[in-house]
Design a protein around this motif. Structure first.
Motif, PDB file in Angstrom:
ATOM      1  N   GLN A  19       0.833  -1.201   0.000  1.00 17.24           N
ATOM      2  CA  GLN A  19       0.000   0.000   0.000  1.00 17.24           C
ATOM      3  C   GLN A  19       0.873   1.258   0.000  1.00 17.24           C
ATOM      4  N   MET A  20       1.942   1.223   0.775  1.00 17.09           N
ATOM      5  CA  MET A  20       2.848   2.378   0.839  1.00 17.09           C
ATOM      6  C   MET A  20       3.561   2.576  -0.495  1.00 17.09           C
ATOM      7  N   ILE A  25       3.844   5.998  -6.299  1.00 18.81           N
ATOM      8  CA  ILE A  25       3.832   6.009  -7.769  1.00 18.81           C
ATOM      9  C   ILE A  25       3.532   7.386  -8.363  1.00 18.81           C
ATOM     10  N   PRO A  26       2.551   8.126  -7.883  1.00 18.02           N
ATOM     11  CA  PRO A  26       2.248   9.424  -8.510  1.00 18.02           C
ATOM     12  C   PRO A  26       3.401  10.429  -8.456  1.00 18.02           C
ATOM     13  N   LYS A  33       7.311   5.222 -13.152  1.00 17.94           N
ATOM     14  CA  LYS A  33       5.960   4.837 -12.743  1.00 17.94           C
ATOM     15  C   LYS A  33       5.602   3.465 -13.307  1.00 17.94           C
ATOM     16  N   LYS A  34       5.851   3.310 -14.598  1.00 18.82           N
ATOM     17  CA  LYS A  34       5.479   2.060 -15.266  1.00 18.82           C
ATOM     18  C   LYS A  34       6.260   0.876 -14.690  1.00 18.82           C
ATOM     19  N   PHE A  36       7.750   0.641 -11.775  1.00 21.14           N
ATOM     20  CA  PHE A  36       7.391   0.440 -10.377  1.00 21.14           C
ATOM     21  C   PHE A  36       6.024  -0.231 -10.270  1.00 21.14           C
ATOM     22  N   ALA A  37       5.094   0.170 -11.138  1.00 19.89           N
ATOM     23  CA  ALA A  37       3.767  -0.446 -11.137  1.00 19.89           C
ATOM     24  C   ALA A  37       3.862  -1.929 -11.493  1.00 19.89           C
ATOM     25  N   ILE A  38       4.730  -2.273 -12.429  1.00 21.12           N
ATOM     26  CA  ILE A  38       4.925  -3.676 -12.797  1.00 21.12           C
ATOM     27  C   ILE A  38       5.520  -4.450 -11.618  1.00 21.12           C
ATOM     28  N   LEU A  39       6.474  -3.861 -10.946  1.00 21.85           N
ATOM     29  CA  LEU A  39       7.064  -4.496  -9.766  1.00 21.85           C
ATOM     30  C   LEU A  39       6.001  -4.751  -8.699  1.00 21.85           C
ATOM     31  N   ILE A  40       5.154  -3.770  -8.460  1.00 16.63           N
ATOM     32  CA  ILE A  40       4.099  -3.924  -7.459  1.00 16.63           C
ATOM     33  C   ILE A  40       3.126  -5.025  -7.857  1.00 16.63           C
ATOM     34  N   LYS A  41       2.753  -5.071  -9.129  1.00 18.67           N
ATOM     35  CA  LYS A  41       1.853  -6.131  -9.604  1.00 18.67           C
ATOM     36  C   LYS A  41       2.497  -7.505  -9.435  1.00 18.67           C
TER      37      LYS A  41
END
Length: 71
Positions: A19-20, A25-26, A33-34, A36-41
């Motif tokens: 969550q943190m 990301i923003p 962003k992209k 990091f978003a892939i890493l989170i997914k």
């Protein structure tokens, strides 16, 4: 996200750390962003797989106990 807006599945598979990370990301640049978003997914997928494996192992243990009790 508000704590009450999670589904039961989210509550089982999400961690406070994820969550943190999502909140950061923003504040990142475009390509970051992209990535990091892939890493989170990916991390979410790992948590989901671990949760499913725990459920599977629990059910296998219960099934084995039931079969052992029949003999």
């Amino acid at each position: 996200m508000e704590p009450n807006s999670f589904t039961p599945f989210d509550n089982m598979t999400q961690t406070r750390e994820l969550q943190m990370l999502k909140t950061a990301i923003p504040y990142m640049k475009g390509d970051q962003k992209k990535q990091f978003a892939i890493l989170i997914k990916y991390m979410e997928l790992q948590n989901t797989i671990q949760h499913c494996l725990r459920i599977f192992c629990f059910h296998m243990t219960v099934c084995q106990q039931n079969v052992s009790g029949i003999h």
